[in-house]
Design a protein around this motif. Structure first.
Motif, PDB file in Angstrom:
ATOM      1  N   ARG A  78      43.150   5.505  84.820  1.00 18.83           N
ATOM      2  CA  ARG A  78      43.662   5.370  83.450  1.00 18.83           C
ATOM      3  C   ARG A  78      45.112   4.888  83.447  1.00 18.83           C
ATOM      4  O   ARG A  78      45.587   4.344  82.472  1.00 18.83           O
ATOM      5  CB  ARG A  78      43.567   6.705  82.722  1.00 18.83           C
ATOM      6  N   ASP A 100      39.977  -7.889  74.723  1.00 18.54           N
ATOM      7  CA  ASP A 100      39.301  -6.859  73.928  1.00 18.54           C
ATOM      8  C   ASP A 100      38.159  -6.230  74.736  1.00 18.54           C
ATOM      9  O   ASP A 100      37.969  -5.008  74.730  1.00 18.54           O
ATOM     10  CB  ASP A 100      38.764  -7.490  72.637  1.00 18.54           C
ATOM     11  N   ALA A 103      39.582  -3.940  77.165  1.00 19.86           N
ATOM     12  CA  ALA A 103      40.045  -2.729  76.481  1.00 19.86           C
ATOM     13  C   ALA A 103      38.873  -1.778  76.207  1.00 19.86           C
ATOM     14  O   ALA A 103      39.018  -0.558  76.296  1.00 19.86           O
ATOM     15  CB  ALA A 103      40.748  -3.099  75.177  1.00 19.86           C
ATOM     16  N   LYS A 106      38.180  -0.022  79.231  1.00 13.24           N
ATOM     17  CA  LYS A 106      39.211   0.984  79.471  1.00 13.24           C
ATOM     18  C   LYS A 106      39.142   2.128  78.462  1.00 13.24           C
ATOM     19  O   LYS A 106      40.123   2.844  78.256  1.00 13.24           O
ATOM     20  CB  LYS A 106      40.593   0.341  79.455  1.00 13.24           C
ATOM     21  N   GLU A 107      38.027   2.250  77.788  1.00 10.12           N
ATOM     22  CA  GLU A 107      37.736   3.395  76.920  1.00 10.12           C
ATOM     23  C   GLU A 107      38.535   3.425  75.626  1.00 10.12           C
ATOM     24  O   GLU A 107      38.732   4.483  75.049  1.00 10.12           O
ATOM     25  CB  GLU A 107      37.952   4.724  77.661  1.00 10.12           C
ATOM     26  N   LEU A 108      39.046   2.288  75.169  1.00  8.94           N
ATOM     27  CA  LEU A 108      39.719   2.272  73.864  1.00  8.94           C
ATOM     28  C   LEU A 108      38.625   2.067  72.819  1.00  8.94           C
ATOM     29  O   LEU A 108      38.204   0.938  72.547  1.00  8.94           O
ATOM     30  CB  LEU A 108      40.750   1.135  73.800  1.00  8.94           C
ATOM     31  N   THR A 109      38.149   3.151  72.239  1.00 10.09           N
ATOM     32  CA  THR A 109      36.938   3.076  71.422  1.00 10.09           C
ATOM     33  C   THR A 109      37.231   2.786  69.946  1.00 10.09           C
ATOM     34  O   THR A 109      36.407   2.199  69.257  1.00 10.09           O
ATOM     35  CB  THR A 109      36.119   4.375  71.537  1.00 10.09           C
ATOM     36  N   ASP A 110      38.409   3.204  69.444  1.00 10.08           N
ATOM     37  CA  ASP A 110      38.717   2.958  68.037  1.00 10.08           C
ATOM     38  C   ASP A 110      39.039   1.476  67.836  1.00 10.08           C
ATOM     39  O   ASP A 110      40.005   0.964  68.412  1.00 10.08           O
ATOM     40  CB  ASP A 110      39.910   3.831  67.607  1.00 10.08           C
ATOM     41  N   ALA A 113      42.619   0.400  66.412  1.00 15.71           N
ATOM     42  CA  ALA A 113      43.691   0.705  67.377  1.00 15.71           C
ATOM     43  C   ALA A 113      43.571  -0.218  68.588  1.00 15.71           C
ATOM     44  O   ALA A 113      44.574  -0.681  69.145  1.00 15.71           O
ATOM     45  CB  ALA A 113      43.584   2.173  67.815  1.00 15.71           C
ATOM     46  N   ARG A 114      42.320  -0.503  68.974  1.00 19.16           N
ATOM     47  CA  ARG A 114      42.116  -1.368  70.152  1.00 19.16           C
ATOM     48  C   ARG A 114      42.613  -2.788  69.860  1.00 19.16           C
ATOM     49  O   ARG A 114      43.317  -3.379  70.664  1.00 19.16           O
ATOM     50  CB  ARG A 114      40.637  -1.385  70.523  1.00 19.16           C
ATOM     51  N   GLU A 117      46.238  -2.956  70.111  1.00 20.80           N
ATOM     52  CA  GLU A 117      46.662  -2.944  71.517  1.00 20.80           C
ATOM     53  C   GLU A 117      46.449  -4.324  72.155  1.00 20.80           C
ATOM     54  O   GLU A 117      47.291  -4.806  72.917  1.00 20.80           O
ATOM     55  CB  GLU A 117      45.881  -1.854  72.282  1.00 20.80           C
ATOM     56  N   GLY A 154      46.396  -0.688  77.538  1.00 27.44           N
ATOM     57  CA  GLY A 154      46.470   0.770  77.652  1.00 27.44           C
ATOM     58  C   GLY A 154      47.807   1.238  78.209  1.00 27.44           C
ATOM     59  O   GLY A 154      47.983   2.417  78.505  1.00 27.44           O
TER      60      GLY A 154
END
Ligand SMILES: Nc1ncnc2c1ncn2[C@@H]1O[C@H](COP(=O)(O)OP(=O)(O)OP(=O)(O)O)[C@@H](O)[C@H]1O
Length: 286
Positions: A78, A100, A103, A106-110, A113-114, A117, A154
């Motif tokens: 992480r 994307d 991302a 890398k577990e950015l699920t929202d 917010a993703r 980022e 992240g």
């Protein structure tokens, strides 16, 4: 200086080849350069530190996470941004779609917010203007920056960059260096390269590897200083030099032990590097 990455006794064999031979190191925030000839073990070291391949022996921690345990490995990953030697992306993707996708991995699920980022890292890698252009239409330098943007997703605390400036023209290399320098302001960055100028311009620290071992660990100035009084010019090839090459002006630049009365030259980091490769493997630090 706070130690962020610490490794001791890392060893790895591929059949009869000792790719890593008792490598120990300590890194702190900022950009550390990793120099070494082909086959020195640089990529293997980076792959081990990125948890892509386990070492046969030895241990390491990254930002306090120990990859020997499943939980430590997960926490470490992480905190990791890895730009491998040959990054692969689908050429029909745009930088936005590719980063994307990374991302999501890398577990950015929202989603909102993703996407914020993704835009942030594309800005950081100077790619805002081409985020909707297909990757196949981008120059090699821009593609490298797409791979760097993916590594920055992240906000990882440890960035591992394997020869990111290879194949770039001088202007692209300058822009890429700026992005790496910025990334290194508040992260630990380990950068493998064959470009001694990358190290001279970017790094606060440099490691030289050869034959799976660390042969030098110090500042770029200390590596350069190794060549003080050991670089000279001559009109013909000097058989006593450890290395010598013809310069654009027609004479020769030599490194090694100069003869009496030699015309000494100001050393560069590359001279110090060449002399280190030629030196005693037991002499590790500056
Ligand atoms: N998967 C593998 N299988 C067998 N041998 C390997 C493998 N990967 C690396 N090696 C060997 O391990 C040694 C170290 O290789 P490594 O790729 O780490 O060096 P490097 O310093 O990154 O070289 P380069 O600058 O050419 O990328 C070399 O002798 C290489 O041939």
């Amino acid at each position: 200086m706070t130690v962020t990455v610490s490794a001791s006794g890392l060893s790895l064999r591929y059949g009869g080849t000792r790719a890593l031979d008792e490598v120990s190191l300590r890194l702190s925030r900022g950009v550390t350069g990793l120099l070494g000839p082909n086959g020195a073990g640089k990529t293997t070291l980076l792959r081990v530190l990125a948890t892509a391949v386990p070492a046969d022996r030895g241990a390491f921690t990254v930002l306090g996470h120990d990859p020997a345990t499943a939980r430590g490995r997960q926490e470490l990953r992480r905190e990791l941004g890895y730009l491998p030697q040959t990054p692969g992306f689908h050429p029909d993707f745009t930088p936005f779609a590719f980063v994307d996708y990374v991302a999501i991995l890398k577990e950015l699920t929202d989603r909102a917010a993703r996407h914020r980022e993704v835009r942030r890292v594309l800005d950081e890698a100077d790619l805002a203007e081409v985020r909707g252009t297909r990757i196949k239409k981008l120059s090699g330098g821009m593609r490298q920056r797409v791979a760097l943007a993916a590594a920055l997703v992240g906000d990882p605390g440890f960035l591992v960059l394997d020869e990111p400036t290879v194949g770039l023209d001088p202007e692209q290399r300058m822009r890429f260096r700026e992005v790496i320098a910025r990334a290194g302001e508040d992260r630990t960055v380990l950068l493998s390269t064959h470009q001694t100028e990358d190290v001279a311009m970017l790094c606060h620290r440099v490691l030289v590897m050869a034959g799976g071992r660390i042969r030098f660990d110090g500042t770029p100035a200390e590596l350069t200083a190794r060549a003080a009084g050991r670089v000279w010019s001559s009109t013909g090839r000097d058989p006593g030099a450890k290395a010598g090459w013809r310069t654009g002006a027609g004479g020769f630049r030599n490194v090694g032990d100069p003869p009496e009365g030699a015309d000494l030259l100001e050393p560069t980091l590359e001279d110090g590097y060449l002399l280190t490769l030629d030196g005693d493997p037991a002499e590790v630090t500056a």
